[in-house]
Design a protein around this motif. Structure first.
Motif, PDB file in Angstrom:
ATOM      1  N   ARG A   1     -14.936 -14.280  -5.121  1.00  0.00           N
ATOM      2  CA  ARG A   1     -13.806 -14.841  -6.133  1.00  0.00           C
ATOM      3  C   ARG A   1     -13.235 -13.816  -7.069  1.00  0.00           C
ATOM      4  NH1 ARG A   1     -13.005 -20.276  -5.786  1.00  0.00           N
ATOM      5  NH2 ARG A   1     -14.743 -21.269  -4.270  1.00  0.00           N
ATOM      6  N   ARG A   2     -14.339 -13.179  -7.655  1.00  0.00           N
ATOM      7  CA  ARG A   2     -13.890 -12.212  -8.826  1.00  0.00           C
ATOM      8  C   ARG A   2     -12.967 -10.943  -8.095  1.00  0.00           C
ATOM      9  NH1 ARG A   2     -19.961 -11.859 -11.794  1.00  0.00           N
ATOM     10  NH2 ARG A   2     -19.462 -13.866 -13.355  1.00  0.00           N
ATOM     11  N   SER A   3     -13.484 -10.670  -7.067  1.00  0.00           N
ATOM     12  CA  SER A   3     -12.757  -9.608  -6.400  1.00  0.00           C
ATOM     13  C   SER A   3     -11.446  -9.743  -6.337  1.00  0.00           C
ATOM     14  CB  SER A   3     -13.518  -9.089  -5.040  1.00  0.00           C
ATOM     15  OG  SER A   3     -14.569  -8.445  -5.239  1.00  0.00           O
ATOM     16  N   VAL A   4     -11.206 -11.077  -5.511  1.00  0.00           N
ATOM     17  CA  VAL A   4      -9.889 -11.604  -5.385  1.00  0.00           C
ATOM     18  C   VAL A   4      -9.017 -11.824  -6.576  1.00  0.00           C
ATOM     19  CG1 VAL A   4      -8.451 -13.632  -4.455  1.00  0.00           C
ATOM     20  CG2 VAL A   4     -10.266 -12.725  -3.365  1.00  0.00           C
ATOM     21  N   GLY A   5      -9.762 -12.142  -7.712  1.00  0.00           N
ATOM     22  CA  GLY A   5      -8.988 -12.441  -9.052  1.00  0.00           C
ATOM     23  C   GLY A   5      -8.459 -10.995  -9.528  1.00  0.00           C
TER      24      GLY A   5
ATOM     25  N   LEU B   1      -4.224  -7.253 -10.879  1.00  0.00           N
ATOM     26  CA  LEU B   1      -3.781  -5.840 -10.739  1.00  0.00           C
ATOM     27  C   LEU B   1      -2.352  -5.931 -10.000  1.00  0.00           C
ATOM     28  CD1 LEU B   1      -6.559  -3.631  -9.379  1.00  0.00           C
ATOM     29  CD2 LEU B   1      -5.348  -3.762 -11.744  1.00  0.00           C
ATOM     30  N   GLY B   2      -2.069  -6.903  -9.069  1.00  0.00           N
ATOM     31  CA  GLY B   2      -1.040  -7.002  -8.332  1.00  0.00           C
ATOM     32  C   GLY B   2       0.283  -7.624  -9.342  1.00  0.00           C
ATOM     33  N   SER B   3      -0.069  -8.172 -10.212  1.00  0.00           N
ATOM     34  CA  SER B   3       0.869  -9.033 -11.081  1.00  0.00           C
ATOM     35  C   SER B   3       1.283  -8.223 -12.120  1.00  0.00           C
ATOM     36  CB  SER B   3       0.039 -10.157 -11.885  1.00  0.00           C
ATOM     37  OG  SER B   3      -0.783  -9.644 -12.750  1.00  0.00           O
ATOM     38  N   SER B   4       0.874  -6.963 -12.277  1.00  0.00           N
ATOM     39  CA  SER B   4       1.394  -6.064 -13.260  1.00  0.00           C
ATOM     40  C   SER B   4       1.760  -4.689 -12.581  1.00  0.00           C
ATOM     41  CB  SER B   4      -0.145  -5.410 -14.163  1.00  0.00           C
ATOM     42  OG  SER B   4       0.469  -4.615 -15.023  1.00  0.00           O
ATOM     43  N   LEU B   5       2.777  -4.488 -13.440  1.00  0.00           N
ATOM     44  CA  LEU B   5       3.722  -3.073 -13.134  1.00  0.00           C
ATOM     45  C   LEU B   5       2.885  -1.623 -13.658  1.00  0.00           C
ATOM     46  CD1 LEU B   5       7.513  -4.139 -13.511  1.00  0.00           C
ATOM     47  CD2 LEU B   5       5.804  -4.101 -11.473  1.00  0.00           C
ATOM     48  N   ARG B   6       2.203  -1.890 -14.281  1.00  0.00           N
ATOM     49  CA  ARG B   6       1.012  -0.668 -14.941  1.00  0.00           C
ATOM     50  C   ARG B   6      -0.189  -0.734 -14.549  1.00  0.00           C
ATOM     51  NH1 ARG B   6       3.591  -0.763 -20.935  1.00  0.00           N
ATOM     52  NH2 ARG B   6       5.947  -0.396 -20.605  1.00  0.00           N
TER      53      ARG B   6
ATOM     54  N   VAL C   1      -8.315  -0.849  -4.308  1.00  0.00           N
ATOM     55  CA  VAL C   1      -7.812  -0.240  -5.505  1.00  0.00           C
ATOM     56  C   VAL C   1      -8.026   1.334  -5.659  1.00  0.00           C
ATOM     57  CG1 VAL C   1      -8.706  -2.397  -6.607  1.00  0.00           C
ATOM     58  CG2 VAL C   1     -10.150  -0.475  -7.018  1.00  0.00           C
ATOM     59  N   ARG C   2      -7.314   1.787  -6.860  1.00  0.00           N
ATOM     60  CA  ARG C   2      -7.215   3.160  -7.078  1.00  0.00           C
ATOM     61  C   ARG C   2      -7.318   3.389  -8.517  1.00  0.00           C
ATOM     62  NH1 ARG C   2      -2.943   6.801  -7.797  1.00  0.00           N
ATOM     63  NH2 ARG C   2      -1.556   5.078  -6.934  1.00  0.00           N
ATOM     64  N   LYS C   3      -8.210   4.159  -9.070  1.00  0.00           N
ATOM     65  CA  LYS C   3      -8.318   4.571 -10.272  1.00  0.00           C
ATOM     66  C   LYS C   3      -7.403   5.653 -10.782  1.00  0.00           C
ATOM     67  CE  LYS C   3     -11.957   5.223 -13.866  1.00  0.00           C
ATOM     68  NZ  LYS C   3     -11.117   5.980 -14.554  1.00  0.00           N
ATOM     69  N   VAL C   4      -6.683   5.390 -11.876  1.00  0.00           N
ATOM     70  CA  VAL C   4      -5.877   6.464 -12.480  1.00  0.00           C
ATOM     71  C   VAL C   4      -6.356   6.699 -13.869  1.00  0.00           C
ATOM     72  CG1 VAL C   4      -3.796   5.901 -10.666  1.00  0.00           C
ATOM     73  CG2 VAL C   4      -4.009   4.639 -13.112  1.00  0.00           C
ATOM     74  N   ASP C   5      -5.342   7.694 -14.468  1.00  0.00           N
ATOM     75  CA  ASP C   5      -5.731   7.811 -15.859  1.00  0.00           C
ATOM     76  C   ASP C   5      -5.974   6.764 -16.768  1.00  0.00           C
ATOM     77  OD1 ASP C   5      -6.024  10.586 -15.130  1.00  0.00           O
ATOM     78  OD2 ASP C   5      -3.764  11.192 -15.840  1.00  0.00           O
ATOM     79  N   THR C   6      -5.134   5.747 -16.681  1.00  0.00           N
ATOM     80  CA  THR C   6      -5.062   4.709 -17.760  1.00  0.00           C
ATOM     81  C   THR C   6      -5.590   3.391 -17.135  1.00  0.00           C
ATOM     82  OG1 THR C   6      -2.748   4.189 -16.977  1.00  0.00           O
ATOM     83  CG2 THR C   6      -3.026   5.754 -19.078  1.00  0.00           C
ATOM     84  N   GLY C   7      -6.353   3.400 -15.918  1.00  0.00           N
ATOM     85  CA  GLY C   7      -6.987   2.287 -15.681  1.00  0.00           C
ATOM     86  C   GLY C   7      -6.984   2.262 -14.008  1.00  0.00           C
TER      87      GLY C   7
ATOM     88  N   ILE D   1      -4.137  -2.331   0.606  1.00  0.00           N
ATOM     89  CA  ILE D   1      -3.236  -3.653   0.216  1.00  0.00           C
ATOM     90  C   ILE D   1      -2.034  -3.413   0.985  1.00  0.00           C
ATOM     91  CG2 ILE D   1      -2.169  -4.914  -1.591  1.00  0.00           C
ATOM     92  CD1 ILE D   1      -5.088  -5.441  -1.631  1.00  0.00           C
ATOM     93  N   SER D   2      -1.461  -2.363   0.993  1.00  0.00           N
ATOM     94  CA  SER D   2      -0.227  -1.989   1.778  1.00  0.00           C
ATOM     95  C   SER D   2      -0.328  -2.204   3.214  1.00  0.00           C
ATOM     96  CB  SER D   2       0.414  -0.848   1.321  1.00  0.00           C
ATOM     97  OG  SER D   2       0.752  -0.531  -0.165  1.00  0.00           O
ATOM     98  N   GLU D   3      -1.368  -1.688   3.741  1.00  0.00           N
ATOM     99  CA  GLU D   3      -1.785  -1.937   4.960  1.00  0.00           C
ATOM    100  C   GLU D   3      -1.941  -3.566   5.489  1.00  0.00           C
ATOM    101  OE1 GLU D   3      -5.329   0.617   5.771  1.00  0.00           O
ATOM    102  OE2 GLU D   3      -4.112   2.092   4.973  1.00  0.00           O
TER     103      GLU D   3
END
Length: 248
Positions: free
Chosen positions: A8-12, A17-22, A53-59, A66-68
């Motif tokens: 449940r937490r993973s889906v959350g 993350l999918g709801s944000s453009l940043r 998920v992928r880690k970038v400089d700001t988060g 997910i795209s696959e």
């Protein structure tokens, strides 16, 4: 309902993350989703390993995995949309039930089912999974794969379980069955999934000739015979070929 907090937490996390453009920081995720930081980092590590998920400089942002999944969902939706008219028409013409199925690992997964008004009830509802070696749809798809691919799919299956006491019990028997499918151009099973039901199926292929699905027709055993098999198999092959052309 089973409680699986980590899932449940993973889906959350993925939904947020999918709801944000940043990118979103781990701290912001922990606060918003009310997940302890230690648990959050464990979940993010697994999701990152799986490319979700992928880690970038700001988060963190969504990963290519997910795209696959989205692309696979779109392909299935397109396949269902294209196949449904043929499924409806064929179900009425045959007086039975029609299934659209794909192969996932060693299982057949049903995407679509349409039935004539007088068709018997069968277990192959959309979303149901069955051993591919037992189903006509599964064997139709397997018949268009190379032998080494079939071996790889079933390499970990030491025992071929049966539902009704019928069907191949080993990879050798399955390969013998698949040889017959290739020769005929369609597969057939008699009561291997449900007693009193027989099914014929033909493969749906892409432009390169690779199998991507199968189109099956199921009827009661008392509506069978050589002439009926020729009639119904012709309907299955015609529908599968038509869908294959429309997908190219």
């Amino acid at each position: 309902m089973a409680e699986v907090p980590a899932l449940r937490r993973s889906v959350g996390i993925l939904r947020h993350l999918g709801s944000s453009l940043r990118p979103i920081s781990a701290g912001a995720l922990a606060r918003t989703l009310d997940i302890p930081r230690s648990s959050l980092y464990d979940l993010l590590a697994v999701l990152e390993e799986l490319d979700m998920v992928r880690k970038v400089d700001t988060g963190y942002v969504l990963g290519s995995g997910i795209s696959e999944l989205d692309a696979a969902h779109s392909r299935h939706a397109s396949l269902q949309r294209i196949a449904q008219p043929a499924a409806l028409e064929t179900a009425e013409a045959a007086g039975g039930s029609v299934q659209l199925a794909v192969l996932r690992g060693w299982e057949t997964v049903y995407l679509l089912k349409e039935s004539a008004k007088r068709a018997p009830r069968i277990v192959t509802e959309a979303g149901i999974r069955m051993p591919a070696y037992l189903t006509a749809t599964g064997r139709a798809i397997l018949s268009r794969l190379e032998r080494r691919e079939v071996v790889a799919i079933f390499s970990s299956e030491l025992v071929f379980a049966q539902r009704t006491g019928q069907g191949p019990t080993s990879l050798r028997e399955l390969n013998s069955e698949l040889a017959g499918v290739r020769s005929r151009g369609y597969s057939i099973e008699h009561g291997e999934i449900s007693d009193g039901i027989w099914t014929v199926a033909a493969p749906i292929v892409d432009a390169a000739g690779r199998p991507i699905a199968a189109f099956g027709i199921s009827l009661p055993t008392d509506d069978s015979g050589e002439d009926r098999e020729r009639e119904v198999s012709a309907l299955a092959v015609e529908a599968a070929e038509g869908i294959s052309v429309r997908l190219r």
